[in-house]
Enzyme design. Structure first.
Site, mmCIF file in Angstrom:
data_model
loop_
_atom_site.group_PDB
_atom_site.id
_atom_site.type_symbol
_atom_site.label_atom_id
_atom_site.label_comp_id
_atom_site.label_asym_id
_atom_site.label_seq_id
_atom_site.Cartn_x
_atom_site.Cartn_y
_atom_site.Cartn_z
ATOM 1 N N TYR A 1 35.840 58.820 8.557
ATOM 2 C CA TYR A 1 34.526 59.372 8.875
ATOM 3 C C TYR A 1 34.180 60.313 7.725
ATOM 4 C CZ TYR A 1 34.748 57.448 13.612
ATOM 5 O OH TYR A 1 34.807 56.610 14.691
ATOM 6 N N CYS B 1 32.852 48.516 15.244
ATOM 7 C CA CYS B 1 31.690 47.946 14.577
ATOM 8 C C CYS B 1 32.121 46.679 13.830
ATOM 9 C CB CYS B 1 31.129 48.968 13.596
ATOM 10 S SG CYS B 1 29.847 48.294 12.565
ATOM 11 N N ILE C 1 42.663 46.787 -3.185
ATOM 12 C CA ILE C 1 43.311 45.934 -2.205
ATOM 13 C C ILE C 1 42.619 44.581 -2.186
ATOM 14 C CG2 ILE C 1 43.670 45.598 0.274
ATOM 15 C CD1 ILE C 1 43.908 48.938 -0.191
#
Ligand SMILES: Cc1cc2nc3c(=O)[nH]c(=O)nc-3n(C[C@H](O)[C@H](O)[C@H](O)COP(=O)(O)OP(=O)(O)OC[C@H]3O[C@@H](n4cnc5c(N)ncnc54)[C@H](O)[C@@H]3O)c2cc1C
Ligand SMILES: *[C@@H]1O[C@H](CO)[C@@H](O)[C@H](O)[C@H]1NC(C)=O
Ligand SMILES: *[C@@H]1O[C@H](CO)[C@@H](O)[C@H](O)[C@H]1NC(C)=O
Ligand SMILES: *[C@@H]1O[C@H](CO)[C@@H](O)[C@H](O)[C@H]1NC(C)=O
Ligand SMILES: *[C@@H]1O[C@H](CO)[C@@H](O)[C@H](O)[C@H]1NC(C)=O
Ligand SMILES: *[C@@H]1O[C@H](CO)[C@@H](O)[C@H](O)[C@H]1NC(C)=O
Ligand SMILES: *[C@@H]1O[C@H](CO)[C@@H](O)[C@H](O)[C@H]1NC(C)=O
Ligand SMILES: *[C@@H]1O[C@H](CO)[C@@H](O)[C@H](O)[C@H]1NC(C)=O
Length: 529
Positions: free
Chosen positions: A474, A175, A240
């Protein structure tokens, strides 16, 4: 429906009272927090321009811009007290320092793809540290590397690589609008995974803001922390800022296909056979198999399986390979398309062949749905009867796909302890069960959540056990979660062992050193000892 006991009611009233008290005090602290921010950020980049409180007219817009699961944009979902949309690294530092000073909880958001919205929802008063303005990408072809900021999306990265080189790529997600902040810190996989491993396997350096607001790189953070953020989930360890990625070499032409087999066309035999073949094919070959209900016009409602392929090579070679190893697939020349690697990322994102690659830069073209997803790992082929029983459920649920992603290849070669991501040798494939719907309302949501649990339950005999492994990215809080601001170590061990197996203990050791007070936390974060 169960009638709530008076004790339950009392508990409910108490917790509403307590939580409204805590929100009220948190709002009182908010001003101090906001006033603290300029003191810790560089004055040439005024942090005031990045602050959205609930009073700002664009607050709602900015909040919703990166909510990708509509389940978490409804009015009853708790909203942040403020969003800091950092435009400079010092804004990130200031947010961490000031939030810690004023005991405010933060959630870090890059692309907002978290399946459970953990990057922008919390049960205690919170601030969103939003990274979407930090999205620069600097490619160095000489060095075959790139520095990528956390807010940059996978699609932007693919596009920028292709601008500089037709023979380089990077193994990341399918994606294109998923951001590298969450994607890489949770592993990150895509159709070249069997050749190159995960995104996290191809990281050379990183910049992170730690709990004290200090910017660290690989050298100053040390190998333990650098190990932890490459698959252990960034949100437990710091913020990050950017990754230094290693570009990989890809051929000038790659080949893709998408063939669909109906039950009449022998989908059962093909899918059954796929389990033996797909995880053993040469590393340059990836065939994802997805069972779903056909929805094409004029088609009758039935389960069909699509086989979407990626081959780091040309058509003739692919046809020879499939004819030899997987003739049951019946792949023909007309099914195959040669294109550049970057074009293949557009194809895999579901766009028609010929779509201009600048669609990878288009942030507004992804419709949002309500969705629920779960994952599983499979180590033994599922018998035909098992496949049929899965299909019966798919047929009934309709708005679901069951996606099988082959492992093997490079994934088998990397030790389970090399990064926190433990799902390596011994896995035939990973399953994603993904349900999405557009109807609003709690009844519809509950209907699909119930389908999702039943499907997962029915899969028990066919998937990994002790622990039943799950893919961190997920996000699925059914596998265990610390709800309501608690941090129970035993609960963390439950989800931790499913996502990280034996690596959980090392993650805990790292966490204990770098964030002993558990400032960076969410419902599925790594707890300190
Ligand atoms: C439609 C769809 C397709 C997907 N396809 C793939 C795929 O092909 N391959 C794959 O591997 N995954 C895929 N994913 C999963 C995706 O990798 C994860 O959802 C990932 O965590 C999203 O990252 P994000 O930054 O966009 O999300 P966010 O919601 O912003 O963040 C996810 C998590 O990471 C934390 N986080 C985000 N940024 C930072 C940061 N800068 N520092 C520290 N912590 C941070 C958040 O706090 C949160 O816990 C897909 C998800 C969706 C919804
Ligand atoms: C939010 O509103 C305040 C007060 O009106 C304003 O000063 C600030 O610039 C606004 N923030 C943004 C990011 O527009
Ligand atoms: C690219 O990498 C090479 C080799 O390490 C280095 O000499 C060069 O300075 C880098 N270029 C940029 C723009 O950073
Ligand atoms: C496939 O292989 C068979 C023999 O193994 C051969 O007869 C046939 O011509 C091949 N087909 C293609 C399209 O290569
Ligand atoms: C492949 O085909 C299936 C079935 O027509 C479709 O649902 C799916 O989106 C396609 N996938 C890609 C990557 O084109
Ligand atoms: C981006 O997507 C939107 C919505 O699909 C579309 O209207 C727009 O033309 C697209 N822009 C580009 C540059 O592709
Ligand atoms: C949430 O938990 C943290 C850490 O235990 C604690 O400091 C904080 O007060 C709690 N917040 C609320 C609102 O309960
Ligand atoms: C943060 O600062 C405190 C106080 O100076 C220090 O004790 C601690 O070791 C620092 N933590 C990290 C992870 O640098």
């Amino acid at each position: 429906m169960k009638v709530p006991t008076s004790k339950a009611i009392l508990f409910f009233v108490l917790s509403v009272l307590l939580s409204s008290v805590s929100w009220a005090t948190a709002y009182a602290d908010l001003n101090d927090f906001l006033q603290c921010l300029p003191k810790f950020s560089e004055s040439s980049y005024p942090i005031i321009e990045t602050i959205y409180t609930q009073k700002n007219t664009s607050f709602q817009y900015v909040l919703n811009a990166y909510i990708k699961n509509r389940r978490y944009s409804t009015p009853t979902i708790p909203k942040p007290m403020a969003i800091i949309a950092a435009m400079h690294e010092s804004h990130v530092q200031a947010t961490v320092v000031c939030a810690k000073q004023h005991a405010l909880h933060i959630r870090i958001r890059s692309g907002g793809y978290d399946y459970k919205g953990l990057s922008y929802v919390s049960s205690v008063p919170f601030i969103i540290l939003d990274m979407f303005n930090l999205r620069s990408i600097e490619i160095n072809v000489t060095d075959e590397s790139a520095w990528v900021q956390a807010g940059a999306t996978a699609g932007e990265l693919y596009y920028k690589i292709a601008e500089k080189s037709k023979v380089h790529g990077f193994p990341a997600g399918v994606c294109p609008t998923v951001a590298t902040g969450g994607l890489i810190s949770g592993g990150g996989y895509g159709p070249t995974m069997r050749r190159f491993g995960l995104s996290a396997d191809n990281i050379e350096d990183a910049k992170l803001v730690n709990v004290n607001g200090t910017i660290l790189d690989r050298n100053s953070m040390g190998e333990d922390l650098f190990w932890a953020i490459r698959g252990g989930g960034g949100a437990s360890f710091g913020v990050i800022l950017s990754w230094k990625i290693k570009l990989v070499r890809v051929p000038a032409k790659v080949t893709v296909f998408n063939v669909t087999r109906s039950i009449e066309q022998g989908a059962l035999d093909v899918l059954y056979r796929w389990q033996y073949v797909a995880p053993k094919l040469p590393k340059n070959t990836y065939i994802r198999a997805t069972s779903q209900v056909s929805n094409g016009e004029g088609k009758k409602k039935d389960v069909e399986v699509s086989f979407v392929g990626h081959f780091l090579g040309q058509i003739d070679e692919l046809l020879r390979l499939i004819n030899e190893s997987f003739p049951k697939l019946g792949l023909q020349r007309k099914d195959c398309f040669e294109m550049s690697w970057v074009e293949s990322t557009v194809f895999w994102a579901g766009y028609p062949i010929g779509t201009p690659i600048n669609v990878l830069l288009n942030m507004t073209n992804m419709p949002t749905f309500f969705f629920k997803s779960k994952s599983d790992y499979v180590k033994e082929p599922i018998p035909k009867e098992g496949i049929k029983s899965i299909w019966q459920m798919v047929h009934k649920i309709e708005k679901v796909y069951v996606q099988w992603n082959p492992y093997g290849g490079r994934m088998d070669e990397i030790a389970a302890s090399a990064t926190p991501f433990p799902h390596r040798a011994g896995n035939l494939f990973k399953i994603q069960y993904y349900m999405s719907w557009t109807e609003e309302g709690i009844d519809t949501t509950n209907k699909y959540l119930s389908f999702s649990r039943k499907l997962y339950e029915a899969m028990t005999p066919f998937v990994s056990k002790n622990p039943r492994e799950a893919f961190l990215n997920y996000r699925d809080i059914d596998i265990g979660a610390n709800l309501h601001n608690q941090t129970e170590f035993d609960i963390a061990r439950v989800y931790g062992s499913k996502c990280f197996k034996d690596n959980f203990d090392r993650l805990v050791r790292v966490k204990t050193v770098v964030d002993p007070q558990n400032f960076f936390r969410n419902e599925q974060s790594i707890p300190p000892l």
